[in-house]
Structure formats: C-alpha cells, structure tokens
Write an enzyme that holds these catalytic residues in place. Sequence first.
Site, mmCIF file in Angstrom:
data_model
loop_
_atom_site.group_PDB
_atom_site.id
_atom_site.type_symbol
_atom_site.label_atom_id
_atom_site.label_comp_id
_atom_site.label_asym_id
_atom_site.label_seq_id
_atom_site.Cartn_x
_atom_site.Cartn_y
_atom_site.Cartn_z
ATOM 1 N N GLU A 1 -3.158 14.949 3.669
ATOM 2 C CA GLU A 1 -3.845 13.934 2.447
ATOM 3 C C GLU A 1 -3.856 14.909 1.087
ATOM 4 O O GLU A 1 -4.090 14.359 0.005
ATOM 5 C CB GLU A 1 -4.538 13.411 2.853
ATOM 6 N N HIS B 1 -0.009 12.243 -5.334
ATOM 7 C CA HIS B 1 0.288 11.963 -4.205
ATOM 8 C C HIS B 1 0.539 12.144 -2.849
ATOM 9 O O HIS B 1 1.071 12.801 -2.301
ATOM 10 C CB HIS B 1 -1.222 11.247 -3.801
ATOM 11 N N GLU B 2 1.364 11.072 -3.437
ATOM 12 C CA GLU B 2 3.184 10.768 -2.059
ATOM 13 C C GLU B 2 3.874 11.802 -2.552
ATOM 14 O O GLU B 2 4.570 11.589 -1.616
ATOM 15 C CB GLU B 2 3.245 8.818 -2.783
ATOM 16 N N HIS C 1 2.911 14.342 0.203
ATOM 17 C CA HIS C 1 3.689 13.922 1.319
ATOM 18 C C HIS C 1 5.011 14.537 1.626
ATOM 19 O O HIS C 1 5.076 15.140 1.795
ATOM 20 C CB HIS C 1 3.250 12.571 1.408
ATOM 21 N N HIS D 1 1.458 -1.112 0.148
ATOM 22 C CA HIS D 1 0.269 0.023 0.277
ATOM 23 C C HIS D 1 1.187 1.669 0.137
ATOM 24 O O HIS D 1 1.990 1.791 0.553
ATOM 25 C CB HIS D 1 -0.848 -0.255 1.137
ATOM 26 N N ALA D 2 0.475 1.992 -0.545
ATOM 27 C CA ALA D 2 1.829 3.421 -1.013
ATOM 28 C C ALA D 2 1.915 4.579 -0.384
ATOM 29 O O ALA D 2 0.429 4.291 0.987
ATOM 30 C CB ALA D 2 1.016 3.827 -2.418
ATOM 31 N N TYR E 1 -9.195 11.339 5.071
ATOM 32 C CA TYR E 1 -9.127 11.695 2.902
ATOM 33 C C TYR E 1 -10.672 12.129 2.415
ATOM 34 O O TYR E 1 -10.546 12.085 1.688
ATOM 35 C CB TYR E 1 -8.759 10.261 2.598
ATOM 36 N N HIS F 1 -6.365 0.361 5.804
ATOM 37 C CA HIS F 1 -6.374 1.391 7.132
ATOM 38 C C HIS F 1 -6.649 0.866 8.544
ATOM 39 O O HIS F 1 -6.759 1.444 9.695
ATOM 40 C CB HIS F 1 -6.593 2.945 6.917
HETATM 41 O O1 X8Z Z 1 -4.405 5.601 1.919
HETATM 42 C C1 X8Z Z 1 -3.780 6.107 0.678
HETATM 43 C C2 X8Z Z 1 -2.692 7.133 0.125
HETATM 44 C C3 X8Z Z 1 -1.497 6.649 1.171
HETATM 45 S S1 X8Z Z 1 -1.597 7.667 2.196
HETATM 46 C C4 X8Z Z 1 -2.174 6.299 -1.229
HETATM 47 N N1 X8Z Z 1 -5.610 6.875 0.111
HETATM 48 C C5 X8Z Z 1 -6.520 6.310 0.700
HETATM 49 C C6 X8Z Z 1 -6.892 4.465 0.367
HETATM 50 O O2 X8Z Z 1 -6.039 4.126 -0.761
HETATM 51 O O3 X8Z Z 1 -7.642 3.754 0.197
HETATM 52 C C7 X8Z Z 1 -5.617 8.148 -0.746
HETATM 53 C C8 X8Z Z 1 -6.857 7.651 -1.314
HETATM 54 C C9 X8Z Z 1 -7.589 7.171 -0.051
HETATM 55 ZN ZN ZN Z 2 -1.503 9.960 1.727
#
Ligand code: X8Z
Ligand code: ZN
Length: 586
Positions: free
Chosen positions: A385, A357-358, A361, A327-328, A495, A485
Amino acid sequence: MGSEVNQVTESVTSVEQDAQSFLYKTEDYLSKLNHFVARTRWVHGNFITYDTSALVAEAEGQRRAAVVRLAHEASQFNNIPLSQDTLRKLDKLKLSLTLPTPIDEDKNQQLSKVTTALGDLYGQGKYCRDNDSCLSLTEINRIMSSSQDYEELLDLWTGWHDIAKPMKPLYEQEVLLANQGARELGYNDTGAMWRSKYDMPPEEFTRELEQLWLQVKPFYQSLHCHVRAKLSKWYGDDKVALDKPIPAHLLGNMWAQSWINVYPIVAPESSHRFDLTELLKKEGYDELKMVRAAENFFTSIGFSPLPDTFYERSLFTKPRDRDVHCHASAWSLDGQDDIRIKMCIQKTGKGFHVIHHELGHNFYHRAYREQPFLYQQGANDGFHEAIGDTITLSVTPGYLHEIGLLEALPAESEDIGFLMKMALDKVAFLPFGLLVDQWRWKVFSGEITSDNYNQAWWSLREEYQGVRAPVHRNEGDFDPGAKYHVPKNTPYVRYFLAHIMQFEFHRTLCEKAGSRVALHRCSIYKSKEAGRHFNNMLEMGASRPWQEIYADFTGKEVFDASAMLEYFAPLQAYLDEQNQGLSCGW
Ligand code: X8Z
Ligand code: ZN
C-alpha cells in the site's frame, strides 16, 4: 556414531526434498487457479449481475477449498527441521487466505455465497431519495467533497449508511464460518491469523502498532484541535462544540478518513492557494491523461512503461449503464505482465494521488514477478500500500511546476498551505487506519458481539478519531459495513502501516536522489538512482522477512514514524501557535 549422523542428514534431506516438491506442485497449481479466479473476479467486478455473482462465488469457493486442503496437507511437515526458505513458503501457504474456510464443503459454499452477497450489497449500494433519483457512492462522494451545507451532508451520510443495514446478519455468518476455518488451521480466530502475517509474534505486532500510534498521536491531536476550531467557527458551536468529538459528516469524506476537502475552511491565510483539481481541469487532463502522467513519473525513475494491454483492459471511468465495483483496485491477472487497474477515476487532486497509489501496486506486481509464486507479494501488505503513496510524496508543487501544471513555483513561505493539505490527507487518516481492524479483531475474537457491533464501532471512532455519529445510531444500523473493506474483507491495518512507511521510504529515496532540500520539498522525479534502489526492494517481493527488506532499503534497523514527523515539522510549529488558548482533546 558417524553413520547415525549420516542417516539423520540423509533423512532430513529427503524430507526437505519432499517438502520442496510438494511446494513446487502447489505453487504451479495455485498460480494457474489464481489466474482463472482473477479473471472471474475481474469480469464480476466490471459487471455485477446475478450470474457473475454466482460464478465468482463458485470460483472463489474452489480456490479457498484448494488452499485450505493444501494448507492441511502441508501440516505433514510440521515440527520437522527444514530449510528457512521451505519453512517460509509453508508458512506463506498456510497464511495465504484472508478468509479461511472450513474444510466442510457445504460450509465452504455457504461462506462463498455470503462473502459475495456482502460485496454486492456494497457494490450495488445506492441512496434513493425516491425511486427516480438514486445516488451512487461516486455521486455522493462528489457532492460531499464540496458541500458545506450541514443538512445536505447529513442527508447523504445517513442515506449511504443505510445501505449497510442488510449486511449485518450476513456478516455474523461470515465471522462464524471464517473463524471455524481459522481454528481448523490452528489459529485462535481469523483476527489472530491476520496478525500472524508480519514475520513476528502477533502480540509483538500489536505492541509495535500501539507504539507507532503513540508516536504520531500528539500531532494528530493538534491537527484535530485546529480543524475542530475552524469547523466550529464555520458551522457554529451549537453544531461543532469545542470540547467534543467532531460530527463525522463534516470532514468532506464519508468516513472522515481524509479531510483534504475541508481545506478551504482551514486554509492558512497567508498561504498559496493553488488547487490541483483546478490545475488539472485548466490543462485539460482527462482520466487517460491523468494515468499517463502518473505512469510517466514511474518511467522517469527508470521503470519500464506499462504494457499496451494495461490500457486496453483497465477500467478508468464509471460505466453509465451497469453496476461495477468502483472502489479503486490494482490487479495482476497472471502474475506476469497482465496488470490493470479498475477505478472510477475522479478528475480531482485526490483522484490523481489515488492513480499513483494504484500504479504503485502494479509496478510492485511486475517487479516481483520472477519470484516463486508464494513470494509474489509485498514484503508485508503495508509495503504494497505504501509504494504508490511514496511517489505521491514526490508530487510536490515543484514537480507540478516542472511538468507544466503549475505556472509559478510557490515560494517557501507558502509551504504551510501545502503541508496542511498533505496532513489533512495523510495524518487525518491515521486513527481510522488503525481502528477498522481494532474493531474487526475484537469481532473475530468474540469480544465484540452482534449485540454491540455498532456501539463498539462508534466508541472506537470516538476514542481514536475524535469523531462522533451525527445522529442517533442503534444496533439495527451496521455502520462498519458502509466502508468498502468490511463487506469486501480487506484487512485495513495495512493502510496505517503504509501511511507511516511511505514517509520513511520517501526520506530514503530523497537521500538516494541526492536531495538537499526539506523532505516536503523533495521530489525524486527523474532520479534513476532512487528508482534503482526502489526497484531492488520491490523485486524481492516477500522472499525475506519484511524487517530485513526494510533495513536493507532504509539502512535503518528501527521502524518508526520519525520521517513523517520530520516532514511535517513546519506544520507542527504552525499548529502549536494556532492552538494556543484552545483546549484540545475530546
Ligand atoms: O482502498 C484503498 C485503495 C485501494 S487499495 C484505493 N485505500 C484505503 C481506502 O480507500 O479506504 C487507500 C487509502 C486507504
Ligand atoms: Zn491499495
């Protein structure tokens, strides 16, 4: 009389000095400890094994125990008049843990083991049809993004959700332990602590969220209505009924949080159909070239290039021979210039957006590095975010044309297709962004118990997203755990905030860049003026309440979703027309 006043002033000053010196030592200690813990986490995230898990559990345990000890020590300064800045830092210290741990060392260790085990169940999760053919989430996502086969999608959906079943007892333990930690720090529960991080009373924050949701809900419902009708045509109304929630596995994404992959099914007929994934392929963009292109956007508006170590130390591709947390994520290891990303990059349009997005950060990390340690954070977590996403709003067809990815500049008449794609990504996300923490807050408060974890999850998903479980679920399932998450304990409402805020930020930056075109056509590429203004905000970190930082940046006192609605106004008109005669809602 006069000497009494002097005495009071003197004693206040000396307490202020004590508090400042306590904070000075605390920041010094925690920044070093953080560096060590981040390295351990980095190694573990890049190489999940029995030993790295044990090491990270121990390091995290040390850090949590230290923060809790210091937060308790800080209570010696409670109810004493101190400067705003000192009070702010003490508050930041107290709120700095996501999972507060009990002061009892055995319980602290137990919490560390449980959290690491939960994260590993996710990171190592695979769907094995049989022993020889196991699919990782990356592979599952790849198939799900293009499959339009109802049964295949269902198989992948249930296969992945099964990985979360063993998480349930661990999650229950985690909730109990973290809640004890939160109560020891003076909060009702962990959810109440999470909601206290927004420079306003937690109840006011909840109201603010509700208002934002009400503002965007009609637009979400129009989009839902249109997409459901198209899916119903595609799969048949026995599979997608026109008056019911949409089966959750048909939206091109495991969690139905981004619907961009169903664009081929919902694409407006007359519209331009360029596909960023195809363009990247055609121009030979590999993972590195995609990252370089995203970096180039940031440098074009005046940010310094990323350090060489970023490229030496980051992880861009999924290793073939070991488990990693795919996961990024974006990292600042030392609070200075050792910034990195870790992601299994997908060579798709969506993957290109995630890279921006990354990097958002990372550029934020670097911008606030001169702040004291406790202010080295986003103004709030939604800001963090929103930064890179704000840049993705400038990745317009015009910009793609300018950098040579798109040959011909599409005509304005073709904008609806582009807006539809953006809405499938950014608007479709909103209810999911809100409900994940609605669920967790209720779990932490005890309103949802382990007897109805899963049922409560699905009633929120129906209520907010208008999607339903595609097959029967029961309390042996733990579907929230199939979302990164939850087992990784990353708060999620950030988010939701970011998805609203990024449009406000985009509007502000477009004004700074002197743009005269519609919001969805504006790109701030190469605008140093916009970049300077952006950087001024980023540099502040969390040194002031976010409302002040927001007002300084946008020039507006009110925080709302009007920029998002303005951006999508042409699409709203199109949807209104398309939805005529349909009965929307579920
Ligand atoms: O988890 C993330 C990023 C890393 S902070 C890739 N996001 C959420 C997800 O993937 O569920 C970005 C959008 C929502
Ligand atoms: Zn992020």
